[in-house]
Design an enzyme around this catalytic site. Structure first.
Site, PDB file in Angstrom:
ATOM      1  CG  ASN A 148      -0.413   0.012   2.493  1.00  0.00           C
ATOM      2  OD1 ASN A 148       0.741  -0.385   2.660  1.00  0.00           O
ATOM      3  ND2 ASN A 148      -1.161   0.469   3.476  1.00  0.00           N
ATOM      4  CD  GLU A 246       4.495  -0.554  13.932  1.00  0.00           C
ATOM      5  OE1 GLU A 246       3.277  -0.457  14.150  1.00  0.00           O
ATOM      6  OE2 GLU A 246       5.337  -0.498  14.850  1.00  0.00           O
ATOM      7  CB  CYS A 280      -1.810   0.669   8.196  1.00  0.00           C
ATOM      8  SG  CYS A 280      -0.604   1.991   8.165  1.00  0.00           S
ATOM      9  CD  GLU A 455       8.364   0.767  10.753  1.00  0.00           C
ATOM     10  OE1 GLU A 455       9.279   0.597   9.932  1.00  0.00           O
ATOM     11  OE2 GLU A 455       7.180   0.492  10.517  1.00  0.00           O
TER      12      GLU A 455
HETATM   13  P1  NAD Z   1       0.439  -9.121   4.016  1.00  0.00           P
HETATM   14  O1  NAD Z   1       0.606  -9.445   5.453  1.00  0.00           O
HETATM   15  O2  NAD Z   1      -0.350 -10.042   3.190  1.00  0.00           O
HETATM   16  O3  NAD Z   1       1.865  -9.002   3.310  1.00  0.00           O
HETATM   17  C1  NAD Z   1       2.866  -8.115   3.784  1.00  0.00           C
HETATM   18  C2  NAD Z   1       4.220  -8.651   3.360  1.00  0.00           C
HETATM   19  O4  NAD Z   1       4.465  -9.874   4.056  1.00  0.00           O
HETATM   20  C3  NAD Z   1       4.320  -9.001   1.868  1.00  0.00           C
HETATM   21  O5  NAD Z   1       5.605  -8.674   1.392  1.00  0.00           O
HETATM   22  C4  NAD Z   1       4.116 -10.501   1.863  1.00  0.00           C
HETATM   23  O6  NAD Z   1       4.683 -11.148   0.750  1.00  0.00           O
HETATM   24  C5  NAD Z   1       4.829 -10.897   3.139  1.00  0.00           C
HETATM   25  N1  NAD Z   1       4.411 -12.190   3.694  1.00  0.00           N
HETATM   26  C6  NAD Z   1       3.211 -12.806   3.591  1.00  0.00           C
HETATM   27  N2  NAD Z   1       3.243 -14.001   4.212  1.00  0.00           N
HETATM   28  C7  NAD Z   1       4.482 -14.149   4.741  1.00  0.00           C
HETATM   29  C8  NAD Z   1       5.128 -15.153   5.505  1.00  0.00           C
HETATM   30  N3  NAD Z   1       4.492 -16.259   5.864  1.00  0.00           N
HETATM   31  N4  NAD Z   1       6.406 -14.975   5.879  1.00  0.00           N
HETATM   32  C9  NAD Z   1       7.071 -13.840   5.541  1.00  0.00           C
HETATM   33  N5  NAD Z   1       6.519 -12.852   4.800  1.00  0.00           N
HETATM   34  C10 NAD Z   1       5.229 -12.991   4.419  1.00  0.00           C
HETATM   35  O7  NAD Z   1      -0.160  -7.622   3.964  1.00  0.00           O
HETATM   36  P2  NAD Z   1      -0.559  -6.765   2.666  1.00  0.00           P
HETATM   37  O8  NAD Z   1      -1.844  -7.310   2.131  1.00  0.00           O
HETATM   38  O9  NAD Z   1       0.601  -6.611   1.748  1.00  0.00           O
HETATM   39  O10 NAD Z   1      -0.806  -5.323   3.320  1.00  0.00           O
HETATM   40  C11 NAD Z   1      -2.007  -4.953   3.924  1.00  0.00           C
HETATM   41  C12 NAD Z   1      -1.915  -5.048   5.438  1.00  0.00           C
HETATM   42  O11 NAD Z   1      -0.805  -4.311   5.891  1.00  0.00           O
HETATM   43  C13 NAD Z   1      -3.113  -4.467   6.156  1.00  0.00           C
HETATM   44  O12 NAD Z   1      -3.494  -5.308   7.212  1.00  0.00           O
HETATM   45  C14 NAD Z   1      -2.588  -3.148   6.713  1.00  0.00           C
HETATM   46  O13 NAD Z   1      -3.270  -2.681   7.843  1.00  0.00           O
HETATM   47  C15 NAD Z   1      -1.174  -3.479   6.984  1.00  0.00           C
HETATM   48  N6  NAD Z   1      -0.354  -2.280   7.013  1.00  0.00           N
HETATM   49  C16 NAD Z   1       0.083  -1.825   8.221  1.00  0.00           C
HETATM   50  C17 NAD Z   1       0.855  -0.676   8.291  1.00  0.00           C
HETATM   51  C18 NAD Z   1       1.357  -0.162   9.616  1.00  0.00           C
HETATM   52  O14 NAD Z   1       2.267   0.641   9.632  1.00  0.00           O
HETATM   53  N7  NAD Z   1       0.788  -0.602  10.733  1.00  0.00           N
HETATM   54  C19 NAD Z   1       1.195   0.030   7.122  1.00  0.00           C
HETATM   55  C20 NAD Z   1       0.726  -0.465   5.903  1.00  0.00           C
HETATM   56  C21 NAD Z   1      -0.045  -1.630   5.863  1.00  0.00           C
END
Ligand code: NAD
Length: 476
Positions: A148, A246, A280, A455
């Site tokens: 995102n 996060e 997020c 962060e």
């Molecule tokens: P996601 O958890 O599906 O993926 C995030 C990253 O993790 C990707 O690079 C993915 O390939 C990797 N990943 C997935 N499974 C993994 C595993 N088993 N081991 C290691 N890496 C793995 O999330 P998304 O769909 O890309 O992003 C959306 C989510 O991110 C939402 O829940 C949002 O709230 C959150 N988000 C949080 C923040 C914050 O700062 N708190 C900021 C942006 C997005």
């Protein structure tokens, strides 16, 4: 069409097989990236181990200068990178220009930090003894990032890691391989030595998992969903590696009777519908007291109706497409669920066209409903009635998440009371829940964050360093 290859030991490599299509024009292939294996991750970690000592031996000023020069290169390439970001992720051009700008400023902030001394000098109880602390790099760190903010989040993790003398292996989200490669290219062009930053594209289950499990990776900073973050944390805890997570949010706004409801609606709409609701920190629950309720719902619906969904490159567009068909299905399910529960949606919700969705404001929502509790990650807002400030604070805090929360009021005492009592990492008074300053610590509590190291801001380097205390005796 662009190949978005892996960067390992300073070379662009890998077999590009995973296509990414433009969410506004799904026939257009925007990027093709490798689907890396555990062996590719091992190669990247080995390159990082090899490069790290030499990088750490440079002065912090020399390391910071690379970041500053990379910022200048991103500045020259700003518009082109923003256009790629729109095509792979779906933001509007203005949002993408803002995000690339953020990456530039992050590199400047941490690059300039190379000139500031780290550590402190402390008095000793022993005469003729001076004590100081040194911030030592961890070694090789893994960064795992979501789609995102595909350039800003990699930048705000990589910059403090690099300036502190670490080498990095970065696993970006599968949906957005291009933006991060622009960041890596700028750093290489600015003189970052080969192997200091490595990028490995691929799935989370394979490449991400291999990075988390690798014994030579001293720490992992992850941003993404709560479920994945939790599973990563268990693996890191098991092998004693440092974790920064996060994760998700269900960010709330409280609107009090004395609020200017037009201003409150503008603030909430910016947080809820900006970035297609895919931040997020997006506002997704709104608690409102009785006097403000009807005017607020009306003003919010007017703002929702004024949104123009479309291709982010079209200047008339004010909200880009949903990032993927999977995410669209979740958004549509949330809207259908709200309709089935009998909530007032202000009329029949409009059907999505392709991946273009119209924002939805559901009112009279039950606080214990799925819509009020679970992260949607789309432009859907639940409005929930509360009696007063106390009930509002209690409801805001009655959530597994704790990332951001806001209050709209002109009452200074109520604002301070809310700020003190809200159980979240970031409080906004009369400002949208989205939109963060890069020099300010960011992170959440509860299911939103590992709540270990923050962060952003100057102390972001703490996660990437360990503190060593040096006692020097100097008897004459
Ligand atoms: P996601 O958890 O599906 O993926 C995030 C990253 O993790 C990707 O690079 C993915 O390939 C990797 N990943 C997935 N499974 C993994 C595993 N088993 N081991 C290691 N890496 C793995 O999330 P998304 O769909 O890309 O992003 C959306 C989510 O991110 C939402 O829940 C949002 O709230 C959150 N988000 C949080 C923040 C914050 O700062 N708190 C900021 C942006 C997005």
């Amino acid at each position: 069409m662009t190949h978005a290859l892996n960067l390992i030991a300073g070379s662009w490599t890998g077999d590009p097989v995973a296509e990414r299509r433009n969410p506004a024009a799904p026939t257009e292939v925007v990027a093709v990236a490798p689907r890396s294996t555990a062996a590719d991750v091992s190669d990247a970690v080995a390159a990082a181990v090899e490069a790290q000592r030499g990088w750490a031996a440079l002065t912090p000023v020399a390391r910071g200068t690379v970041l500053l020069d990379a910022a200048d290169l991103l500045r020259q390439r700003h518009a082109g990178i923003a256009e790629d970001l729109v095509r792979e992720e779906g933001k509007t051009r203005a949002e993408a220009m803002g995000e690339v700008r953020r990456a530039i400023d992050v590199l400047r902030f941490f690059g300039a930090g190379g000139w500031r001394a780290s550590g402190e000098v402390l008095p000793s109880v022993v005469p003729d003894t001076t004590v100081w602390t040194r911030a030592e790099p961890l070694g090789v760190v893994g960064l795992i990032t979501p789609w995102n903010f595909p350039i800003a989040i990699p930048a705000w993790k990589a910059a403090p890691a690099l300036v502190s003398g670490n080498a990095v292996v970065l696993k970006p989200a599968e949906l957005t391989p291009l933006s991060v490669n622009h960041l890596a290219t700028a750093l290489l062009d600015a003189g970052l030595p080969p192997g200091v930053l490595n990028v490995v594209h691929g799935t989370g289950a394979e490449a991400g998992d291999a990075l988390v499990r690798h014994a030579d990776v001293a720490a992992v900073s992850f941003t993404g969903s709560t479920g994945v973050g939790r599973s990563i944390r268990r693996l890191l805890d098991d092998r004693g590696a440092r974790a920064q997570l996060e994760m998700g949010g269900k960010n709330a706004y409280l609107v009090l009777d004395d609020a200017d409801t037009e201003a409150a609606a503008a603030t909430i709409a910016a947080g809820a519908f900006g970035l297609t609701g895919q931040a997020c920190t997006a506002t997704s629950r709104v608690y409102v007291t009785p006097q403000a309720r009807d005017q607020l719902v009306k003003a919010l619906r007017e703002r929702a109706a004024a949104v123009v969904p479309g291709d982010g490159l079209d200047p008339a567009t004010t909200m880009g497409p949903v990032v993927s068909t999977e995410q669209l299905a979740k958004d549509v399910e949330a809207v259908h669920g709200a309709a089935a529960a009998g909530y007032d949606l202000g009329g029949e919700p409009r059907e999505a066209q392709g991946q273009l969705l119209h924002p939805v404001v559901a009112s009279g929502v039950a606080h214990d409903s799925r819509l009020a509790r679970e992260e949607v990650f789309g432009p859907v807002v639940a409005v929930i009635d509360v009696a007063d400030l106390d009930e509002g604070v209690a409801r805001v805090n009655d959530s597994a998440y704790g990332l951001t929360a806001g209050v709209c009021t002109r009452d200074l005492a109520a604002a301070h009371d809310f700020a003190a009592r809200a159980r979240v990492g970031v409080v906004k008074v009369n400002r949208p829940t989205t939109g963060l300053d890069l020099n300010v610590p960011f992170g959440g509590v509860g299911d939103s964050s590992s709540n270990t190291f923050r962060e952003q801001g100057a102390r972001a380097v703490d996660f990437y360093t360990w503190s060593k205390s040096v006692y020097v005796g100097h008897d004459r």
